[in-house]
Scaffold this active site. Structure first.
Site, PDB file in Angstrom:
ATOM      1  N   THR A   1     -13.244   5.122  -3.551  1.00 34.97           N
ATOM      2  CA  THR A   1     -12.284   6.228  -3.588  1.00 34.97           C
ATOM      3  C   THR A   1     -11.949   6.598  -5.027  1.00 34.97           C
ATOM      4  O   THR A   1     -11.948   5.729  -5.905  1.00 34.97           O
ATOM      5  CB  THR A   1     -10.961   5.793  -2.889  1.00 34.97           C
ATOM      6  OG1 THR A   1     -11.268   5.146  -1.666  1.00 34.97           O
ATOM      7  CG2 THR A   1     -10.047   6.978  -2.614  1.00 34.97           C
ATOM      8  N   ALA A   2     -11.667   7.869  -5.254  1.00 33.56           N
ATOM      9  CA  ALA A   2     -11.065   8.313  -6.517  1.00 33.56           C
ATOM     10  C   ALA A   2      -9.645   8.780  -6.207  1.00 33.56           C
ATOM     11  O   ALA A   2      -9.456   9.593  -5.306  1.00 33.56           O
ATOM     12  CB  ALA A   2     -11.880   9.441  -7.140  1.00 33.56           C
ATOM     13  N   SER A   3      -8.662   8.225  -6.932  1.00 36.79           N
ATOM     14  CA  SER A   3      -7.256   8.560  -6.678  1.00 36.79           C
ATOM     15  C   SER A   3      -6.692   9.298  -7.876  1.00 36.79           C
ATOM     16  O   SER A   3      -6.996   8.963  -9.024  1.00 36.79           O
ATOM     17  CB  SER A   3      -6.436   7.287  -6.458  1.00 36.79           C
ATOM     18  OG  SER A   3      -6.983   6.525  -5.425  1.00 36.79           O
TER      19      SER A   3
ATOM     20  N   TYR B   1     -10.802 -13.157 -20.825  1.00 38.89           N
ATOM     21  CA  TYR B   1     -11.682 -12.937 -19.673  1.00 38.89           C
ATOM     22  C   TYR B   1     -12.807 -11.971 -20.087  1.00 38.89           C
ATOM     23  O   TYR B   1     -12.545 -10.895 -20.625  1.00 38.89           O
ATOM     24  CB  TYR B   1     -10.848 -12.337 -18.554  1.00 38.89           C
ATOM     25  CG  TYR B   1     -11.466 -12.314 -17.174  1.00 38.89           C
ATOM     26  CD1 TYR B   1     -11.003 -13.173 -16.181  1.00 38.89           C
ATOM     27  CD2 TYR B   1     -12.461 -11.399 -16.835  1.00 38.89           C
ATOM     28  CE1 TYR B   1     -11.526 -13.114 -14.893  1.00 38.89           C
ATOM     29  CE2 TYR B   1     -12.991 -11.351 -15.559  1.00 38.89           C
ATOM     30  CZ  TYR B   1     -12.511 -12.212 -14.593  1.00 38.89           C
ATOM     31  OH  TYR B   1     -13.022 -12.156 -13.319  1.00 38.89           O
TER      32      TYR B   1
ATOM     33  N   GLY C   1     -12.459  -5.961 -15.425  1.00 37.12           N
ATOM     34  CA  GLY C   1     -12.484  -4.573 -14.934  1.00 37.12           C
ATOM     35  C   GLY C   1     -11.267  -3.805 -15.434  1.00 37.12           C
ATOM     36  O   GLY C   1     -10.145  -4.325 -15.424  1.00 37.12           O
ATOM     37  N   VAL C   2     -11.484  -2.556 -15.827  1.00 41.78           N
ATOM     38  CA  VAL C   2     -10.399  -1.762 -16.409  1.00 41.78           C
ATOM     39  C   VAL C   2      -9.310  -1.478 -15.376  1.00 41.78           C
ATOM     40  O   VAL C   2      -8.138  -1.316 -15.732  1.00 41.78           O
ATOM     41  CB  VAL C   2     -10.957  -0.464 -17.051  1.00 41.78           C
ATOM     42  CG1 VAL C   2     -11.549   0.459 -15.997  1.00 41.78           C
ATOM     43  CG2 VAL C   2      -9.884   0.256 -17.866  1.00 41.78           C
ATOM     44  N   ASP C   3      -9.674  -1.460 -14.085  1.00 41.90           N
ATOM     45  CA  ASP C   3      -8.647  -1.277 -13.053  1.00 41.90           C
ATOM     46  C   ASP C   3      -7.707  -2.489 -13.003  1.00 41.90           C
ATOM     47  O   ASP C   3      -6.494  -2.353 -12.824  1.00 41.90           O
ATOM     48  CB  ASP C   3      -9.275  -1.012 -11.678  1.00 41.90           C
ATOM     49  CG  ASP C   3     -10.319  -2.048 -11.287  1.00 41.90           C
ATOM     50  OD1 ASP C   3     -10.787  -2.829 -12.162  1.00 41.90           O
ATOM     51  OD2 ASP C   3     -10.697  -2.083 -10.091  1.00 41.90           O
ATOM     52  N   ARG C   4      -8.270  -3.687 -13.203  1.00 44.52           N
ATOM     53  CA  ARG C   4      -7.429  -4.893 -13.229  1.00 44.52           C
ATOM     54  C   ARG C   4      -6.547  -4.895 -14.478  1.00 44.52           C
ATOM     55  O   ARG C   4      -5.372  -5.262 -14.412  1.00 44.52           O
ATOM     56  CB  ARG C   4      -8.300  -6.159 -13.164  1.00 44.52           C
ATOM     57  CG  ARG C   4      -8.954  -6.340 -11.794  1.00 44.52           C
ATOM     58  CD  ARG C   4     -10.043  -7.401 -11.793  1.00 44.52           C
ATOM     59  NE  ARG C   4      -9.528  -8.748 -12.004  1.00 44.52           N
ATOM     60  CZ  ARG C   4     -10.327  -9.828 -12.128  1.00 44.52           C
ATOM     61  NH1 ARG C   4     -11.646  -9.690 -12.080  1.00 44.52           N
ATOM     62  NH2 ARG C   4      -9.794 -11.013 -12.305  1.00 44.52           N
TER      63      ARG C   4
ATOM     64  N   SER D   1     -11.203  -2.632  -1.781  1.00 40.54           N
ATOM     65  CA  SER D   1     -12.498  -3.063  -1.225  1.00 40.54           C
ATOM     66  C   SER D   1     -12.796  -4.515  -1.620  1.00 40.54           C
ATOM     67  O   SER D   1     -13.440  -5.239  -0.865  1.00 40.54           O
ATOM     68  CB  SER D   1     -13.625  -2.113  -1.635  1.00 40.54           C
ATOM     69  OG  SER D   1     -13.496  -1.704  -2.963  1.00 40.54           O
TER      70      SER D   1
END
Lengths: 207, 207
Positions: B10-12, B68, B72-75, B92
C-alpha cells in the site's frame, strides 16, 4: 510390522527398525506388498488408501482421552505413549500438545520453520534469507537476518516454554532436533509417532 | 505538507490532517501535482520515484542513532518521535523496535497476521481458517481454529511482552490496533510513521 505415517509433504515408513521416507508424489505410485498400518492427515489420499486392503487405517484404534474436536491422528499418535509432558511435532506445521495423567489438555499450532521463511520471502524480496540457527536470544538483533531469526525462533521458544511449566518436553519431526536445542531439558525422539502407532497396533491386533 | 509512506502492498498519504491510501498497483499510475515527501521500502518503485522531481525522498534526512544494518526507513520513521519505548508496526510484516534514550537498541521481525493465515492455508487445506480474534490465552485450545489463533496471537504477544519489560508500547499499522488490545498499557497511533516523517521534514526543510 510395517508402519506408515502419511503427512502433508512426506510419507514415512518404519519396518521393524528400518526407517525410510518418500515424497507424497512418490507415494502416489507406491504399492504395498504386505500389510501396512498407516495414519494419514492428507485429505487427498484417503480414497486411494481405502481401495487397497493391505493398507490398514490405524486411526480408529487409538483410545485417546481428549475433548479436542477433530484432533489430527498424527498428533494423537505422537502423544499416545506420553503420560505427562508437552509434545512438539515440528514439521510443515509445528503442533504442540499438552498431556497430563494421560489426558490431552489441548494444544496449538504454529507454521513450520520453512513456512515462516516462505512468508518472509513473499512479503518482500528484502526479507529473503536463510535463518541464523545460532541466533542469540539475549541481545536485540542488529541486522535483517538476525531480526527474522530472532522473531521466528524466540516466538516459537517462548510459546512452547509458556505451555510447558515444569513438564517434560518431547520433540519430534524434521525440525524437532533443532528446536529441542533451545531448551535445557528436552527429549528428541525421531520415532515418537511410530511408537504411538506401535502401541495402538499392539493393543488392538494379534500380529 | 504532503507526506507519502510507500510499503510493500500500500501507499499511504497524509495531506495536513487528511489521510488516504491506495494499492501499489494504483500508485504505479499516480502522478504528484505538488511536492511530496516520501519514504519507500518497495525496491521495485525506487527508479520511478527518482524520475519525478516532485517526489522528495526523506530517507537521507533522518538523524537516527542505530547500529542496525540497513534498517528500513519505515521503521526509522515509526521510531523517530519516540524517546523510550517499543514500537510495533503491524502490517504485511510485524516489525518491533526498541528505543531507549532516543537510541535504537535493535529490533526483530515476524510475519504479518495475514501472512500467518496464508502459511497455514498453504500447509494444508485443513488449516484454512479465519483466526479467532477473541481467543483466550488462559486455556489450551480444543479445536483447530483456536489452536491456530492461540499459536499466532500468543506467540506474537509473548515476544513483544518479552522485549518490552516496563517500556511503553506504541502500535501502528493495519493490525496495530488489534494487537494493542492484548496489552494493558499500549498506545495505538495510526499516524506514527507520518509523525516521524513530519519531524524529519521540520528538522531539515524550510517549508
Amino acid at each position: 510390522m510395517l508402519l506408515c505415517d502419511i503427512g502433508n509433504t512426506t510419507a514415512s515408513f518404519l519396518n521393524e527398525q528400518k526407517f525410510h521416507s518418500m515424497s507424497i508424489e512418490q507415494f502416489l505410485h507406491y504399492e504395498p506388498t504386505q500389510k501396512t498400518f498407516y495414519i494419514n492427515v492428507n485429505p487427498n489420499l484417503e480414497q486411494r488408501l481405502k481401495q487397497n486392503p493391505l493398507f490398514i487405517n490405524l486411526a480408529p484404534y487409538f483410545n485417546f482421552d481428549t475433548i479436542y474436536s477433530n484432533l489430527g491422528v498424527d498428533r494423537i499418535a505422537a502423544c499416545y505413549t506420553i503420560e505427562d509432558g508437552v509434545v512438539v511435532d515440528a514439521g510443515s506445521a509445528i503442533t504442540v500438545d499438552i498431556i497430563s495423567n494421560s489426558i490431552h489438555l489441548g494444544g496449538f499450532i504454529l507454521p513450520g520453520i520453512e513456512s515462516y521463511k516462505k512468508s518472509f520471502t513473499s512479503i518482500s524480496s528484502r526479507l529473503k534469507y536463510e535463518l541464523n540457527t545460532q541466533i542469540n536470544f539475549d541481545a536485540f538483533p542488529q541486522r535483517t537476518i538476525d531480526a527474522l531469526s530472532y522473531g521466528v525462533f524466540k516466538s516459537i521458544y517462548l510459546l512452547i516454554k509458556d505451555s510447558a511449566y515444569d513438564k517434560k518436553l518431547y520433540f519430534t519431526g524434521g525440525d524437532g532436533q533443532f528446536l529441542a536445542n533451545f531448551f535445557d531439558y528436552a527429549i528428541y525422539d525421531k520415532f515418537l509417532i511410530f511408537r504411538g502407532m506401535k502401541k495402538a497396533v499392539c493393543e488392538n491386533f494379534i500380529l
